[in-house]
Every structure is written in structure tokens, then in C-alpha cells.
Enzyme design. Structure first.
Site, mmCIF file in Angstrom:
data_model
loop_
_atom_site.group_PDB
_atom_site.id
_atom_site.type_symbol
_atom_site.label_atom_id
_atom_site.label_comp_id
_atom_site.label_asym_id
_atom_site.label_seq_id
_atom_site.Cartn_x
_atom_site.Cartn_y
_atom_site.Cartn_z
ATOM 1 N N ALA A 27 -2.983 -4.690 -4.990
ATOM 2 C CA ALA A 27 -3.576 -4.517 -6.311
ATOM 3 C C ALA A 27 -2.936 -3.441 -7.183
ATOM 4 C CB ALA A 27 -5.071 -4.217 -6.158
ATOM 5 N N ALA A 28 -2.488 -2.337 -6.589
ATOM 6 C CA ALA A 28 -1.972 -1.234 -7.406
ATOM 7 C C ALA A 28 -0.731 -1.671 -8.192
ATOM 8 C CB ALA A 28 -1.633 -0.047 -6.512
ATOM 9 N N PRO A 29 -0.571 -1.193 -9.428
ATOM 10 C CA PRO A 29 -1.365 -0.168 -10.109
ATOM 11 C C PRO A 29 -2.650 -0.668 -10.771
ATOM 12 C CG PRO A 29 0.465 -0.817 -11.497
ATOM 13 C CD PRO A 29 0.639 -1.567 -10.206
ATOM 14 N N GLY A 30 -2.914 -1.963 -10.751
ATOM 15 C CA GLY A 30 -4.224 -2.437 -11.168
ATOM 16 C C GLY A 30 -4.291 -3.322 -12.384
ATOM 17 N N CYS B 228 7.655 -10.142 -9.342
ATOM 18 C CA CYS B 228 8.306 -9.795 -10.612
ATOM 19 C C CYS B 228 9.818 -9.867 -10.428
ATOM 20 C CB CYS B 228 7.869 -8.418 -11.109
ATOM 21 S SG CYS B 228 8.232 -7.055 -9.982
ATOM 22 N N ASP C 123 -4.892 -1.970 -1.326
ATOM 23 C CA ASP C 123 -3.531 -1.454 -1.336
ATOM 24 C C ASP C 123 -3.326 -0.631 -0.078
ATOM 25 O OD1 ASP C 123 -1.211 -1.379 -3.505
ATOM 26 O OD2 ASP C 123 -1.142 0.505 -2.396
ATOM 27 N N LYS D 259 -3.483 -6.513 -13.029
ATOM 28 C CA LYS D 259 -4.088 -7.824 -12.789
ATOM 29 C C LYS D 259 -5.554 -7.679 -12.379
ATOM 30 C CE LYS D 259 0.192 -10.042 -11.303
ATOM 31 N NZ LYS D 259 0.960 -8.769 -11.216
ATOM 32 N N ASP E 266 -3.641 -2.942 4.890
ATOM 33 C CA ASP E 266 -2.263 -3.394 5.067
ATOM 34 C C ASP E 266 -2.232 -4.908 4.885
ATOM 35 O OD1 ASP E 266 0.269 -4.103 5.895
ATOM 36 O OD2 ASP E 266 0.250 -2.880 7.706
#
Length: 437
Positions: free
Chosen positions: A258-261, A377, A281, A263, A308
Site C-alpha cells: 500500500a505505501a505510500p498510500g 509502474c 506494507d 491508491k 510481508d
């Protein structure tokens, strides 16, 4: 310290330690008392040299009588800066580019630097790649390693590859996501304008804004609109990924990386703050920042969990939708971090196996009839299409599905590449899977 000397020291650091460009530049500019013009000048040269390094080094090798590898780091950096100004900065007179480069050189290298730059000017600043094959010429002219050029041509064809390469230069647009829980698009545009910031609505996503003008002395994080939680920063490609997820109210959603958040926040808003969104995360520090962001935005359906993603966790409940935005080579964000493209090919070798492990683990959390979303990405079939195909082959209970976006410029397929020259944002890949009920 002058802007040129600041950039010189940063480029030397990049050569020596491989630091992250955005971090060391931001830190350096925060320490210097440059005015807006000097900050912009330093930023342009720093990123410009990183973006065009292969082109600049090609020229240095051509004009230097000393072997490139025998040049000291400082002299290489000065030559890159000088050649970049001569080639790409029309605002800098040729005489000034040469004079300033010589003035910051070692005493015993001033004549050498002066000669190379002046010889380049005498040759009408020409980059001769006529003796190279097509792929090598593209590699030099667009400062992109040949292995990347070859891979993109094979995967996407020559015309698309050229467009990707052309879009890899310059500072990327800055996009924000309107927090519909607290405001709407028109109100936020007005609020930002009152703070001296111009924002325009994006054509592809109605609640996405592009910042078209930002006061040089002010960051978005310093605005009242940010402090009030009226938006968060998120690239348009990432926002398009969230549109594909299309969560409904009262669902359980699991975001494994999830980080940095970005989405997480957008999906939470689409859920209208209902249901439960578990954001995971590996690192607790990143989750603390994510929690702070959720609090600022007023998003109360987000729970964080240190986890994890490569190892199945039986304490996590099954979810209606599972998102895994996996670690990747980052070839879609070259415009943000140009140093990424110079990493050796070997540094990417273990990524598809890691991505495969995360995706197979993520599948175990999907409810029957639920959906799984795989995203990166990067623009690399080995990490994108190939991983998706291998997953389907190994997990027959899942199938790839097409979620229409209704955007003419983007083909509706189960696995989508969002190209920078098409959507205006980062290069991105998303594949949607559904588990049989």
C-alpha cells in the site's frame, strides 16, 4: 554556493554513490537560499544532465583525446553540464556556458574543458550518429540504454517506442486527486486559486486535477487545502488503475503493497468511507505515514497492517478485491527518476520471480467471485504481461477479465499499458483477474 557549483556537487554524488536524484536535489535546495530563478536553473541542469547523460558522454568520448574512464568524476560532470547547456538550454549563451564551465574546473583541466566545448560549438553542436545502427542511434539520441530500446521495440513497435522515448524527458506533470468526501472539483480549483495555485481538470478522470502553476516558494503540502485534507497527490496513471478497481460500498478490500498510500486513499474514497480497506506494507514507518495521510483526508475505513506480501498470512481475512502494486524496475517513471534507466540489466533479473510470488500469495486472499489486480509502474513485458500469463497458467480458478474504461485512447483489454504519451502520466501496467465463484 552558486547554482552551478551546487549541481556539480550533486552530480558527483550521483556518480559516486548512486543516490536518489529527487531526494538529494530537494535536500540541497532546502539548504541553499536561492531565489526562484536560481532554483529553477539548478533543477533544469541537474535533471537535464541525468536525463541526457548517454548523449553527453557520447559527445565527450568523441571529442576527448583522453579515454573517458580516465577522466576524473568532477571533469566528467563539468563537461556534461557544459554540453547540456550548449545543446538544450537556449537561455544560456554559448560563451557563458563555456566560461562558467571553465571557471569551475580543476586548474589543470581548464584548457581541456575549454577545448572540448569550443570544438563542439565549431562543429555547429552536431550529434553524429550516422555510423550507428537504428537501435544504437535511438539509444544515443534519447539517452536510453540499448537493451531497453530493443525490448520496447519488440513489445510495442518502433513508432510507440519513439513516443515513449520522447515522453521520457522534462519534469512530469503534477496531478492530485480531489477528496470527494470533503469537497468537489470546482470548489478545490477555486480554493487552490485563492492560494496562488492554478489547477485544471483532467480530461480522463473528472476528479483528477493537474497543477499548471505552483508558486516557486510554496509546496502543495504548505497549502490550507492540503492541510484540510481536500486532496492527495497521485499520478493520473495510478488514478486510472483505481478506476478499474471500481469498489462498491461495504466491501472488504486488501491492498498488499500500500505505501505510500495513493491508491489506498482513492479506493477508500470510492467506497464512500464504508466497508473495510486493509492497507499492508512490509515497513512500519511507511504505514505510520499512510495512517497520518488517512487521518488528514478523513478516511475512517482504512486499517493498516505490517505484513510481508510474499508470505501468506492466515490472520488476514478473505477480501472482495485484492490489489498488489508490486516492486518493479520502474521503467515507467524514468521521467521522475532518470537514474533508473542506467541501472544494469542484471539488477532486474530477480524481479519477475518476486512479482510472481506476491501475485500467487495475493490470490489466496481473494473470495470466490472476487477480483485481483496486479499493477506495476514499469514498461517491461517480462514484469507485466509475462507475469500475468504465468499466473493464469498456474491458477486455473482465475481468469483475466476486461473492465471497460470508456476512454477512446486506451484499449479495453484485461492487461493494460498506460503509456506516458497517451495518458500524460507515468508508464503503468494493470491486469485484472477474477476468481471463479
Amino acid at each position: 554556493m552558486t547554482p552551478r557549483l551546487t549541481v556539480l556537487s550533486l552530480l558527483e554524488r550521483m556518480d559516486e554513490s548512486g543516490s536518489y536524484s529527487n531526494i538529494i536535489l530537494d535536500n540541497a535546495l532546502s539548504r541553499q537560499k536561492f531565489d526562484a530563478r536560481d532554483r529553477a536553473f539548478a533543477t533544469a541542469i541537474f535533471y537535464g544532465v541525468l536525463e541526457r547523460r548517454m548523449t553527453l558522454d557520447y559527445l565527450i568520448r568523441h571529442y576527448s583525446k583522453i579515454e573517458f574512464d580516465e577522466l576524473d568524476i568532477k571533469t566528467r560532470a563539468i563537461l556534461r553540464m557544459g554540453l547540456y547547456q550548449l545543446l538544450y538550454m537556449d537561455s544560456v549563451p554559448d560563451s557563458a556556458a563555456v566560461f562558467e564551465s571553465v571557471s569551475i574546473s580543476h586548474e589543470n583541466s581548464t584548457g581541456f574543458v575549454n577545448a572540448i566545448l569550443r570544438n563542439f560549438i565549431r562543429d555547429e553542436k552536431n550529434i553524429d550518429t550516422s555510423q550507428l545502427d537504428e537501435q544504437a542511434a535511438l539509444s544515443i539520441n534519447y539517452s536510453c540504454p540499448k537493451w531497453i530500446v530493443k525490448r520496447w521495440i519488440k513489445a510495442y513497435g518502433l513508432p510507440t517506442t519513439v513516443k515513449i522515448l520522447e515522453a521520457s524527458f522534462g519534469r512530469p506533470p503534477l496531478y492530485i486527486k480531489v477528496n470527494q468526501q470533503k469537497t468537489n472539483t470546482e470548489k478545490l480549483i477555486s480554493q487552490l486559486k485563492s492560494e496562488g495555485i492554478d489547477a485544471v481538470r483532467n480530461d480522463l478522470v473528472s476528479d483528477c486535477l493537474e497543477i499548471s502553476r505552483l508558486k516557486a516558494e510554496k509546496s502543495l503540502e504548505e497549502t490550507n487545502a492540503f492541510r484540510k485534507g481536500l486532496f492527495h497527490v497521485q499520478d493520473i496513471s495510478s488514478q486510472l488503475c483505481c478506476k478499474l478497481i471500481r469498489p462498491t460500498f461495504h466491501e472488504t478490500i486488501l491492498d498488499l503493497c500500500a505505501a505510500p498510500g495513493g491508491k489506498t486513499f482513492t479506493v477508500s474514497q470510492y467506497m464512500n468511507n464504508t466497508g473495510k480497506l486493509v492497507a499492508c506494507d512490509l515497513y512500519g514507518g511507511k504505514l505510520s505515514l499512510l495512517e497520518a495521510g488517512a487521518k488528514r483526508l478523513g478516511l475512517e475505513n482504512i486499517e493498516v497492517c505490517q505484513n510481508d506480501a510474499t508470505v501468506y498470512n492466515p490472520t488476514l481475512e478473505l477480501a472482495d478485491r485484492v490489489l498488489c502494486d508490486v516492486p518493479c524496475s520502474g521503467l515507467g517513471v524514468i521521467r521522475r527518476k532518470p537514474e533508473i534507466k542506467y541501472k544494469p540489466l542484471d539488477s532486474h533479473k530477480g524481479l519477475p520471480e518476486l512479482q510472481k510470488t506476491i501475485l500467487n500469495t495475493a490470490a489466496k486472499y481473494v473470495k470466490p467471485g472476487g477480483s485481483l489486480y496486479y499493477s506495476t509502474c514499469t514498461l517491461n513485458p517480462d514484469e507485466n504481461e509475462q507475469v500475468a500469463e504465468n499466473f493464469i497458467a498456474a491458477n486455473p480458478e482465475f481468469s483475466s477479465v476486461i473492465i471497460p474504461l470508456g476512454i477512446k485512447s486506451i484499449d479495453d483489454t484485461s492487461g493494460r499499458n498506460f503509456f506516458p504519451h497517451v495518458v500524460g502520466g507515468d508508464g503503468f501496467f494493470v491486469n485484472t483477474f477474477r476468481r471463479g465463484g
